[in-house]
Design an enzyme around this catalytic site. Structure first.
Site, PDB file in Angstrom:
ATOM      1  N   LYS A  75       0.854  -1.199   0.000  1.00  0.00           N
ATOM      2  CA  LYS A  75       0.000   0.000   0.000  1.00  0.00           C
ATOM      3  C   LYS A  75       0.883   1.240   0.000  1.00  0.00           C
ATOM      4  CE  LYS A  75      -3.958   1.916   2.614  1.00  0.00           C
ATOM      5  NZ  LYS A  75      -4.805   1.721   3.820  1.00  0.00           N
ATOM      6  N   SER A 150      -9.821   1.618   2.933  1.00  0.00           N
ATOM      7  CA  SER A 150      -8.969   2.398   2.057  1.00  0.00           C
ATOM      8  C   SER A 150      -7.912   1.576   1.310  1.00  0.00           C
ATOM      9  CB  SER A 150      -8.252   3.477   2.862  1.00  0.00           C
ATOM     10  OG  SER A 150      -7.359   2.897   3.798  1.00  0.00           O
ATOM     11  N   SER A 174      -9.937  -0.602   7.146  1.00  0.00           N
ATOM     12  CA  SER A 174      -9.336  -0.435   5.821  1.00  0.00           C
ATOM     13  C   SER A 174      -8.609  -1.656   5.265  1.00  0.00           C
ATOM     14  CB  SER A 174      -8.385   0.760   5.821  1.00  0.00           C
ATOM     15  OG  SER A 174      -9.118   1.950   5.805  1.00  0.00           O
TER      16      SER A 174
END
Lengths: 482, 96
Positions: A75, A150, A174
């Site tokens: 990420k 997210s 997330s």
């Protein structure tokens, strides 16, 4: 889908080289990117160099670890030295970290091959990955739908087979919510088990890094590699990290499973409800003792979170002022204007909204009514969990109230977007480990996630329960047609 | 309830320059979010201690040692505007 162990076996048998595995992953990623847009950046050169080192070790007859040569997505809110780290924000568009996050450093040492940096909601604020300043990631099961967020890029990349495993971060859901919406396994570990050093801070009392994978075993392997004490993170827990794969047993005899009553009420989609209830019946068949558990303050988690997280964010994001790194609005006539204009142009709408909420909640005259009140309710939510874990080993509930929604469906209504994290947020507030794993599909063919919550540092029990369920079902074998 | 003037004031505290249409949009959205927060008043928290961290670790100390930072150039190079060994900023006292 190939597992970490399969690939490891192929490598040590010399059936395939690490270079070949990396090239295949990069090739597939490039082919699928026009559809999925999971990655903000491919790190091809870096990946091939890393793979070459693994091959050299194998040729020299040296032992390699399980993660050596395994393609992984990271990420883009974890700092990678010399490789841009944008956090999905325009304000960090040109930021090249001069240091390496602890997790990516540990993975590099283990020989894992980072193939790229994955898309996310700007500063990890969002539940659909639509808040990225760069691109909208698609759900591999239905390209018109969101992957959740997210960590939507990391979830979609694993679901789409672009990489074997990936890392995400989870502040209010997330990792688990996108894992649920994309039909993969996602684990948020106990707060403090995995170092946050080098993770771009959103809400520091809640943020935690964790793995995405296609199987519980791969999750256990990856967790073992990233967990453990780090003096660079003052909230890091001084605990021994076990080999988590030793807990993966196929039966659940004697395991006490609590079903959180309040999560089956209003707002829960009927199909999700039915599928999760079937999954719970399956746990019972595997030997688990099932009981209903009431967590009366569970539903207050959402308003509590949306005071605490933005408050912490408003302080954490004060550092983006256009002075030391990142974007600066050119030609401002004085320093204050430079700050306000840089931040106005560098941040997107959701980030501004949360900075505004947090600044308001912390401002003179409102602190007690909002921030302090929320911290007190946080205590009550924690107490509900503590009481529950006196009678059960793990708690279960749906990961999300619905399956993946259409892109654009909730972007104009922040509150309805926030509601998709209803079931995951209380777990962060209490610092507990939580995992989402595939437990079925709705009529539209969209995946549904089962959330398993454990007591503090009881990742062993969470992984055990998840593994037993996974071995008894075939959901994890289903793949999207891309 | 939050009005437009407060939105403007909070934006200033947060060092965010908002466009008039953003202020209008935030006024509506922040009000519905603040209204949603109201449900917390259903809970009596008078004798409840606040939780700042879910899992407390205390007295984290380390030896206070000087260490050199090996990548000084890279750190300075991150700056949008660098002048020698300094971060350059616009003048602090402006005309505006």
């Amino acid at each position: 889908m190939v597992s970490i162990r399969d690939l490891h076996q192929q490598l040590i048998n010399k059936d395939r080289s690490a270079i070949e595995i990396a090239q295949e992953a990069l090739q597939r990623t490039k082919e699928l990117e026009p559809k999925l847009r999971s990655f903000l950046r491919l790190t091809e050169e870096h990946a091939l160099a890393q793979a070459k080192q693994v091959d050299a070790k194998i040729s020299a007859g040296e032992d390699i670890g399980l993660l050596a040569g395994i393609p992984i997505g990271i990420k883009d809110n974890m700092c990678t030295q010399g490789i841009p780290t944008t956090c999905g924000s325009k304000i960090l568009e040109n930021f090249i970290p001069p240091f390496e996050s602890t997790v990516t450093g540990r993975l590099a040492e283990s020989g894992a091959v980072m193939v790229g940096k994955t898309n996310l909601d700007e500063f990890a604020m969002g539940s659909s990955t639509e808040n990225s300043a760069y691109q909208v990631t698609a759900n591999p099961w239905d390209l018109d739908r969101v992957p959740g967020g997210s960590s939507g890029g990391s979830a979609a990349a694993v679901a789409g087979g672009q990489c074997v495993v990936s890392l995400g971060s989870d502040t209010g859901g997330s990792i688990r919510q996108p894992a649920g919406l994309c039909g993969v396994v996602g684990l948020k570990p106990t707060y403090g088990l995995v170092s946050r050093y080098g993770l771009v801070a959103y809400a520091s009392s809640l943020d935690q890094i964790g793995p995405f994978s296609r199987s519980v075993e791969d999750t256990a392997i990856l967790l073992g590699a990233i967990a453990g004490y780090d003096p660079q993170d003052s909230t890091s827990l001084k605990v021994d990290v076990p080999d988590y794969t030793q807990y993966l047993k196929p039966d659940l005899k004697g395991v006490k499973v609590g079903v959180i009553t309040e999560t089956f009420g209003e707002g829960l989609d009927d199909e999700v409800k039915g599928v999760v209830e079937t999954a719970i019946a399956q746990l019972k068949e595997l030997g688990a003792e099932i009981q209903e558990i009431s967590c009366p303050r569970f539903r207050y988690g959402l308003p509590t979170y949306y005071i605490i997280a933005p408050s912490e964010a408003s302080a954490n994001l004060a550092r983006y002022d256009g002075v030391k790194y990142g974007f600066r609005k050119p030609d401002s006539n004085n320093l204050i204007n430079m700050y306000t204009q840089t931040r106005a142009e560098g941040f997107g709408a959701e980030v501004k909204r949360r900075i505004m909420i947090g600044t308001y909640a912390l401002s003179a005259g409102y602190y007690d009514a909002y921030y302090l009140k929320a911290q007190k309710v946080r205590t009550l939510i924690k107490q509900d969990f503590e009481a529950a874990f006196e009678s059960v080993d793990v708690l279960v509930c749906p990961t999300s109230p619905t399956t993946a929604f259409k892109a654009g469906e909730k972007t104009d209504d922040p509150l309805s977007m926030y509601l998709s994290d209803l079931m995951t947020i209380p777990v962060n507030l209490a610092g507990l480990p939580g995992l989402s794993l595939p437990c079925g599909f709705d009529q539209k063919g969209l995946p549904i996630g089962l959330q398993i919550i454990g007591n503090v540092l009881r990742e062993d029990q969470v992984l055990h329960t998840a593994y037993a369920y996974e071995q008894a079902t075939q959901w994890h074998e289903k793949q999207p047609s891309l | 309830m939050i009005d437009k003037e407060q939105v403007h004031r909070v934006a200033h505290l947060a060092r965010l320059e908002l466009q008039p249409e953003e202020e209008t949009q935030f006024e509506g959205q922040l009000n519905s979010i603040l209204e949603y927060f109201e449900q917390l008043s259903e809970l009596n928290t008078e004798d409840v201690a606040p939780t700042t961290r879910a899992i407390d670790v205390s007295n984290i100390t380390r030896i206070d040692q000087l260490k050199s930072s090996p990548n000084r150039e890279e750190i300075l190079d991150c700056a949008p505007e660098r002048e020698g060994d300094f971060f350059r900023v616009p003048k602090i006292m402006g005309e505006g």
